[in-house]
Design a protein around this motif. Structure first.
Motif, mmCIF file in Angstrom:
data_model
loop_
_atom_site.group_PDB
_atom_site.id
_atom_site.type_symbol
_atom_site.label_atom_id
_atom_site.label_comp_id
_atom_site.label_asym_id
_atom_site.label_seq_id
_atom_site.Cartn_x
_atom_site.Cartn_y
_atom_site.Cartn_z
ATOM 1 N N ASP A 89 -6.446 3.644 8.424
ATOM 2 C CA ASP A 89 -5.545 2.809 7.630
ATOM 3 C C ASP A 89 -4.734 1.853 8.513
ATOM 4 O OD1 ASP A 89 -4.893 5.711 5.637
ATOM 5 O OD2 ASP A 89 -6.173 4.003 5.094
ATOM 6 N N THR A 90 -4.862 1.999 9.811
ATOM 7 C CA THR A 90 -4.145 1.130 10.737
ATOM 8 C C THR A 90 -4.577 -0.318 10.562
ATOM 9 O OG1 THR A 90 -3.823 2.880 12.390
ATOM 10 C CG2 THR A 90 -3.766 0.595 13.176
ATOM 11 N N ALA A 91 -3.603 -1.184 10.319
ATOM 12 C CA ALA A 91 -3.885 -2.599 10.074
ATOM 13 C C ALA A 91 -2.569 -3.337 9.882
ATOM 14 C CB ALA A 91 -4.748 -2.766 8.827
ATOM 15 N N VAL A 92 -2.674 -4.644 9.830
ATOM 16 C CA VAL A 92 -1.553 -5.450 9.354
ATOM 17 C C VAL A 92 -1.708 -5.566 7.845
ATOM 18 C CG1 VAL A 92 -0.360 -7.662 9.448
ATOM 19 C CG2 VAL A 92 -1.403 -6.718 11.524
ATOM 20 N N TYR A 93 -0.662 -5.238 7.130
ATOM 21 C CA TYR A 93 -0.695 -5.260 5.670
ATOM 22 C C TYR A 93 0.018 -6.515 5.180
ATOM 23 C CZ TYR A 93 -2.627 -0.587 5.392
ATOM 24 O OH TYR A 93 -3.471 0.497 5.478
ATOM 25 N N TYR A 94 -0.656 -7.228 4.284
ATOM 26 C CA TYR A 94 -0.141 -8.482 3.754
ATOM 27 C C TYR A 94 0.050 -8.388 2.244
ATOM 28 C CZ TYR A 94 -1.769 -10.519 8.180
ATOM 29 O OH TYR A 94 -1.980 -10.812 9.500
ATOM 30 N N CYS A 95 1.095 -9.005 1.790
ATOM 31 C CA CYS A 95 1.325 -9.177 0.362
ATOM 32 C C CYS A 95 0.757 -10.533 -0.054
ATOM 33 C CB CYS A 95 2.830 -9.119 0.110
ATOM 34 S SG CYS A 95 3.335 -9.356 -1.587
ATOM 35 N N LYS A 96 0.145 -10.579 -1.223
ATOM 36 C CA LYS A 96 -0.427 -11.828 -1.740
ATOM 37 C C LYS A 96 0.034 -12.023 -3.171
ATOM 38 C CE LYS A 96 -4.874 -14.226 -2.298
ATOM 39 N NZ LYS A 96 -6.351 -14.109 -2.121
ATOM 40 N N ALA A 97 0.390 -13.256 -3.493
ATOM 41 C CA ALA A 97 0.797 -13.599 -4.851
ATOM 42 C C ALA A 97 -0.037 -14.765 -5.341
ATOM 43 C CB ALA A 97 2.277 -13.955 -4.900
ATOM 44 N N TYR A 98 -0.597 -14.621 -6.531
ATOM 45 C CA TYR A 98 -1.355 -15.707 -7.162
ATOM 46 C C TYR A 98 -0.391 -16.497 -8.044
ATOM 47 C CZ TYR A 98 -5.571 -13.303 -5.662
ATOM 48 O OH TYR A 98 -6.550 -12.712 -4.910
ATOM 49 N N SER A 99 -0.533 -17.817 -7.952
ATOM 50 C CA SER A 99 0.452 -18.676 -8.579
ATOM 51 C C SER A 99 -0.190 -19.765 -9.410
ATOM 52 C CB SER A 99 1.323 -19.312 -7.486
ATOM 53 O OG SER A 99 2.150 -20.316 -8.001
ATOM 54 N N ASP A 100 0.529 -20.204 -10.428
ATOM 55 C CA ASP A 100 0.090 -21.324 -11.251
ATOM 56 C C ASP A 100 0.566 -22.666 -10.703
ATOM 57 O OD1 ASP A 100 0.420 -19.493 -14.357
ATOM 58 O OD2 ASP A 100 -1.341 -19.916 -13.124
ATOM 59 N N THR A 101 1.132 -22.681 -9.532
ATOM 60 C CA THR A 101 1.586 -23.940 -8.940
ATOM 61 C C THR A 101 0.409 -24.655 -8.284
ATOM 62 O OG1 THR A 101 2.091 -22.966 -6.785
ATOM 63 C CG2 THR A 101 3.808 -22.845 -8.482
ATOM 64 N N ASP A 102 0.685 -25.750 -7.613
ATOM 65 C CA ASP A 102 -0.372 -26.491 -6.920
ATOM 66 C C ASP A 102 -1.035 -25.638 -5.835
ATOM 67 O OD1 ASP A 102 1.382 -29.690 -7.032
ATOM 68 O OD2 ASP A 102 0.165 -28.620 -8.505
ATOM 69 N N VAL A 103 -0.295 -24.686 -5.311
ATOM 70 C CA VAL A 103 -0.845 -23.758 -4.326
ATOM 71 C C VAL A 103 -1.298 -22.506 -5.076
ATOM 72 C CG1 VAL A 103 -0.363 -22.407 -2.263
ATOM 73 C CG2 VAL A 103 0.695 -24.652 -2.552
ATOM 74 N N PRO A 104 -2.595 -22.177 -5.060
ATOM 75 C CA PRO A 104 -3.100 -21.094 -5.911
ATOM 76 C C PRO A 104 -2.684 -19.695 -5.483
ATOM 77 C CG PRO A 104 -4.841 -21.964 -4.547
ATOM 78 C CD PRO A 104 -3.677 -22.859 -4.344
ATOM 79 N N TRP A 105 -2.384 -19.512 -4.202
ATOM 80 C CA TRP A 105 -1.908 -18.207 -3.760
ATOM 81 C C TRP A 105 -1.031 -18.369 -2.524
ATOM 82 C CZ3 TRP A 105 -7.364 -18.936 -3.669
ATOM 83 C CH2 TRP A 105 -7.886 -19.214 -2.385
ATOM 84 N N TYR A 106 -0.228 -17.348 -2.287
ATOM 85 C CA TYR A 106 0.682 -17.305 -1.141
ATOM 86 C C TYR A 106 0.513 -15.965 -0.436
ATOM 87 C CZ TYR A 106 3.107 -21.249 -3.328
ATOM 88 O OH TYR A 106 3.413 -22.462 -3.882
ATOM 89 N N TRP A 107 0.751 -15.983 0.873
ATOM 90 C CA TRP A 107 0.706 -14.772 1.687
ATOM 91 C C TRP A 107 2.085 -14.509 2.302
ATOM 92 C CZ3 TRP A 107 -3.459 -11.691 1.694
ATOM 93 C CH2 TRP A 107 -4.703 -12.232 1.398
ATOM 94 N N GLY A 108 2.383 -13.240 2.468
ATOM 95 C CA GLY A 108 3.532 -12.877 3.266
ATOM 96 C C GLY A 108 3.180 -12.926 4.742
ATOM 97 N N GLN A 109 4.151 -12.602 5.570
ATOM 98 C CA GLN A 109 3.945 -12.701 7.016
ATOM 99 C C GLN A 109 3.210 -11.499 7.587
ATOM 100 O OE1 GLN A 109 6.666 -11.597 5.636
ATOM 101 N NE2 GLN A 109 7.453 -9.907 6.899
ATOM 102 N N GLY A 110 3.117 -10.429 6.824
ATOM 103 C CA GLY A 110 2.424 -9.230 7.273
ATOM 104 C C GLY A 110 3.354 -8.227 7.912
ATOM 105 N N THR A 111 2.983 -6.958 7.787
ATOM 106 C CA THR A 111 3.735 -5.884 8.426
ATOM 107 C C THR A 111 2.745 -4.894 9.023
ATOM 108 O OG1 THR A 111 5.499 -4.228 8.120
ATOM 109 C CG2 THR A 111 3.969 -4.515 6.286
#
Length: 117
Positions: A89-111
């Protein structure tokens, strides 16, 4: 614009637990789905768990029964409770959000999550 800030990573022994948090801000009204991904060294980023547009939760097979995704709408935050952690399970974990804006998705910086004895 959507901003995602993750927290909660760290070093844990095999069999241990961690809880990751991802707080969203900005144009949160445009978010229609969110989830957690991870990327181990030398590997592609992969889906771990997500809330779909219908609100249902999906999990990667290898984490089913060990990880739980949850959310607090009042805090615009999703969580990933990780139990019975394994070295794989060791990895960098990222949060992702899908959006209705001009940008279809966003990423967090990772932990970083490291499972090691």
């Amino acid at each position: 614009q959507v901003q995602l800030v993750e927290s909660g990573g760290g070093l844990v022994q095999p069999g241990g637990s961690l809880r990751l948090s991802c707080a969203a801000s900005g144009s949160i009204f445009a978010i229609w789905a969110m989830g957690w991904y991870r990327q181990a060294p030398g590997k592609q980023r992969e889906l771990v768990a997500e809330f779909t547009s219908s609100g249902s939760a999906n999990y990667k097979d290898s984490v089913k029964g060990r990880f739980t995704i949850s959310r607090d709408n009042a805090k615009n935050t999703i969580y990933l409770q990780m139990n019975s952690l394994k070295p794989e399970d060791t990895a960098v974990y990222y949060c992702k959000a899908y959006s209705d804006t001009d940008v279809p998705w966003y990423w967090g910086q990772g932990t970083q999550v490291t499972v090691s004895s």
